[in-house]
Every structure is written in C-alpha cells, then in structure tokens.
Design a protein around this motif. Structure first.
Motif, PDB file in Angstrom:
ATOM      1  N   ALA A  32       0.827  -1.206   0.000  1.00  0.00           N
ATOM      2  CA  ALA A  32       0.000   0.000   0.000  1.00  0.00           C
ATOM      3  C   ALA A  32       0.856   1.249   0.000  1.00  0.00           C
ATOM      4  CB  ALA A  32      -0.910   0.016   1.230  1.00  0.00           C
ATOM      5  N   LEU A  33       0.360   2.255  -0.726  1.00  0.00           N
ATOM      6  CA  LEU A  33       0.843   3.617  -0.540  1.00  0.00           C
ATOM      7  C   LEU A  33      -0.096   4.230   0.488  1.00  0.00           C
ATOM      8  CD1 LEU A  33       1.599   5.004  -4.117  1.00  0.00           C
ATOM      9  CD2 LEU A  33       3.132   3.811  -2.539  1.00  0.00           C
ATOM     10  N   PRO A  55       4.143  -0.965   3.504  1.00  0.00           N
ATOM     11  CA  PRO A  55       3.324  -1.877   4.301  1.00  0.00           C
ATOM     12  C   PRO A  55       2.536  -2.816   3.393  1.00  0.00           C
ATOM     13  CG  PRO A  55       2.442   0.358   4.390  1.00  0.00           C
ATOM     14  CD  PRO A  55       3.721   0.430   3.622  1.00  0.00           C
ATOM     15  N   GLY A  56       2.402  -4.046   3.837  1.00  0.00           N
ATOM     16  CA  GLY A  56       1.679  -5.060   3.079  1.00  0.00           C
ATOM     17  C   GLY A  56       2.326  -6.408   3.272  1.00  0.00           C
ATOM     18  N   GLY A  57       2.129  -7.297   2.317  1.00  0.00           N
ATOM     19  CA  GLY A  57       2.735  -8.607   2.432  1.00  0.00           C
ATOM     20  C   GLY A  57       2.168  -9.609   1.449  1.00  0.00           C
ATOM     21  N   MET A  58       2.508 -10.867   1.680  1.00  0.00           N
ATOM     22  CA  MET A  58       2.137 -11.954   0.783  1.00  0.00           C
ATOM     23  C   MET A  58       0.697 -12.389   1.007  1.00  0.00           C
ATOM     24  SD  MET A  58       4.889 -12.287  -0.954  1.00  0.00           S
ATOM     25  CE  MET A  58       4.461 -13.705  -1.935  1.00  0.00           C
ATOM     26  N   ALA A  59       0.046 -12.727  -0.087  1.00  0.00           N
ATOM     27  CA  ALA A  59      -1.299 -13.293  -0.016  1.00  0.00           C
ATOM     28  C   ALA A  59      -1.197 -14.764   0.385  1.00  0.00           C
ATOM     29  CB  ALA A  59      -1.998 -13.164  -1.365  1.00  0.00           C
ATOM     30  N   LEU A  73      -2.240  -5.156   6.902  1.00  0.00           N
ATOM     31  CA  LEU A  73      -2.262  -3.853   7.583  1.00  0.00           C
ATOM     32  C   LEU A  73      -2.863  -3.966   8.977  1.00  0.00           C
ATOM     33  CD1 LEU A  73      -3.351  -1.531   4.621  1.00  0.00           C
ATOM     34  CD2 LEU A  73      -1.066  -1.705   5.649  1.00  0.00           C
ATOM     35  N   ARG A  74      -3.897  -4.783   9.086  1.00  0.00           N
ATOM     36  CA  ARG A  74      -4.540  -4.988  10.386  1.00  0.00           C
ATOM     37  C   ARG A  74      -3.605  -5.751  11.332  1.00  0.00           C
ATOM     38  NH1 ARG A  74      -8.891  -6.186   8.095  1.00  0.00           N
ATOM     39  NH2 ARG A  74      -8.510  -8.397   7.953  1.00  0.00           N
ATOM     40  N   GLU A  75      -2.999  -6.841  10.840  1.00  0.00           N
ATOM     41  CA  GLU A  75      -2.129  -7.680  11.668  1.00  0.00           C
ATOM     42  C   GLU A  75      -0.853  -6.960  12.100  1.00  0.00           C
ATOM     43  OE1 GLU A  75      -3.287 -12.005   9.659  1.00  0.00           O
ATOM     44  OE2 GLU A  75      -1.265 -11.204   9.386  1.00  0.00           O
ATOM     45  N   GLU A  76      -0.259  -6.207  11.189  1.00  0.00           N
ATOM     46  CA  GLU A  76       1.057  -5.625  11.462  1.00  0.00           C
ATOM     47  C   GLU A  76       1.012  -4.240  12.080  1.00  0.00           C
ATOM     48  OE1 GLU A  76       3.196  -5.955   7.767  1.00  0.00           O
ATOM     49  OE2 GLU A  76       3.479  -8.116   8.027  1.00  0.00           O
ATOM     50  N   PRO A 121       3.638  -0.915  15.410  1.00  0.00           N
ATOM     51  CA  PRO A 121       3.880  -2.299  15.025  1.00  0.00           C
ATOM     52  C   PRO A 121       3.301  -3.228  16.092  1.00  0.00           C
ATOM     53  CG  PRO A 121       5.877  -1.009  14.779  1.00  0.00           C
ATOM     54  CD  PRO A 121       4.882  -0.155  15.508  1.00  0.00           C
ATOM     55  N   CYS A 122       2.502  -4.186  15.667  1.00  0.00           N
ATOM     56  CA  CYS A 122       1.906  -5.113  16.631  1.00  0.00           C
ATOM     57  C   CYS A 122       2.125  -6.551  16.182  1.00  0.00           C
ATOM     58  CB  CYS A 122       0.423  -4.796  16.837  1.00  0.00           C
ATOM     59  SG  CYS A 122      -0.520  -4.649  15.332  1.00  0.00           S
ATOM     60  N   ASP A 123       3.174  -6.765  15.452  1.00  0.00           N
ATOM     61  CA  ASP A 123       3.524  -8.086  14.942  1.00  0.00           C
ATOM     62  C   ASP A 123       5.043  -8.167  15.005  1.00  0.00           C
ATOM     63  OD1 ASP A 123       4.397  -9.968  12.780  1.00  0.00           O
ATOM     64  OD2 ASP A 123       2.254 -10.165  12.439  1.00  0.00           O
ATOM     65  N   GLU A 124       5.570  -9.335  15.325  1.00  0.00           N
ATOM     66  CA  GLU A 124       7.027  -9.481  15.440  1.00  0.00           C
ATOM     67  C   GLU A 124       7.737  -9.305  14.107  1.00  0.00           C
ATOM     68  OE1 GLU A 124       5.291 -13.421  14.522  1.00  0.00           O
ATOM     69  OE2 GLU A 124       4.856 -12.028  16.141  1.00  0.00           O
TER      70      GLU A 124
END
Length: 170
Positions: A32-33, A55-59, A73-76, A121-124
């Motif tokens: 995401a931008l 921010p983002g990641g793998m599907a 975005l929610r997890e991280e 940040p809420c993810d390791e």
C-alpha cells in the motif's frame, strides 16, 4: 480428437481438477501507498529482511490481493482500511530462491492525524514504522520495490494504472 469431457459429462470436474493441479501457481504480494496529511509515505522496517518496505505482504492461498493487504495492515499495524484503489501490478521474474510473483500496489489513502498517531507495530515481523518524504522513502526502499513504488506514485498523478515487468511499464 479431443477426449476432454464435455459440460455435463460425468467425470468432468475430476478432469478439470487434474488440469488445475498441473497448472502453474503464482505467488502474490500486495503493498500500500499510505500517506499522512503532509504527503509523506508510510514505510515499515521488517525484522526478517534488510531495509525498509511499503506496508503489506504476501497473499495466502486463494486470498485476493486486496484482502491480503487489508489483513496485513490490520495484523502488522492495527490499521483498518476500508477503501483501496488499484495502482499497479508488477510481474517479478524468479530471483534468488524465489519463483516469479505478482506484486500489487494499492492506494490506501491519506491517514488523519489521529489515525497516524495510533499506528504501532503489533507483529514481530515489524520492528518500526515511519512517515518519510517521498524522496527519502524511495531512497530507503530496496531496488525492486522502489521501481514499483515510483510507478505507483505516477498513477497517483495521472490516474492511469500500470502493468509492470520487473518494475518497468510494458
């Protein structure tokens, strides 16, 4: 002569499932931008690789790219985004130990000052985050992602979505 079962024939679904199992699988990532009110870009610093990242990641398997982005975005970052706009997709050739993949970039909009202040940040997988002016953000991104981000930023300006190959418009 084609021996493929026709629609309605017994065994057609098994035949199609066998073909599906043999077809190539593509990995997909979605980034995401995200901007603040001053136009700065949000970057995250992953713990599992060098450098900053969008921010983002793998599907996950069978997960649409936009849903993957919202989940990441929610997890991280505990960030809930309701509206996304497609900017570009980049086919990235095999590199290192990785097969090819499709890298999507979406516009997640501009955060309010309150939203930006609540980010954490809420993810390791994420050690820190920050908003950077565009020039600095692009400098901090790895080459592959920098090229993709530059093209996504151009879409913000001209409104024309792009298909890329290794960061280069086709």
């Amino acid at each position: 002569m084609n021996d493929a079962p026709r629609p309605g024939d017994p065994g057609r679904n098994a035949y199609l499932a066998e073909g599906n199992a043999k077809q190539a699988r593509k990995r997909a990532a979605a980034d995401a931008l995200v901007r603040d009110g001053d136009g700065r870009l949000l970057l995250v610093n992953p713990t599992y690789k060098d450098g900053w990242d969008l921010p983002g990641g793998m599907a996950e398997a069978n997960e649409p790219p936009d849903a993957a982005l919202r989940r990441e975005l929610r997890e991280e970052l505990s960030l809930d985004i309701t509206s996304l706009r497609f900017l570009c997709v980049d086919w990235v050739e095999p590199h290192g130990p990785w097969d090819d993949y499709l890298g999507f970039v979406f516009d997640a909009g501009v955060l309010s000052p309150e939203q930006a202040a609540k980010l954490k940040p809420c993810d390791e997988e994420i050690s820190e985050h920050g908003f950077f002016d565009v020039t600095e953000a692009l400098r901090l991104l790895p080459d592959r992602q920098r090229a993709r981000a530059q093209q996504a930023l151009k879409v913000l300006d001209d409104g024309i979505p792009r298909y890329l190959r290794n960061g280069v418009p086709c």
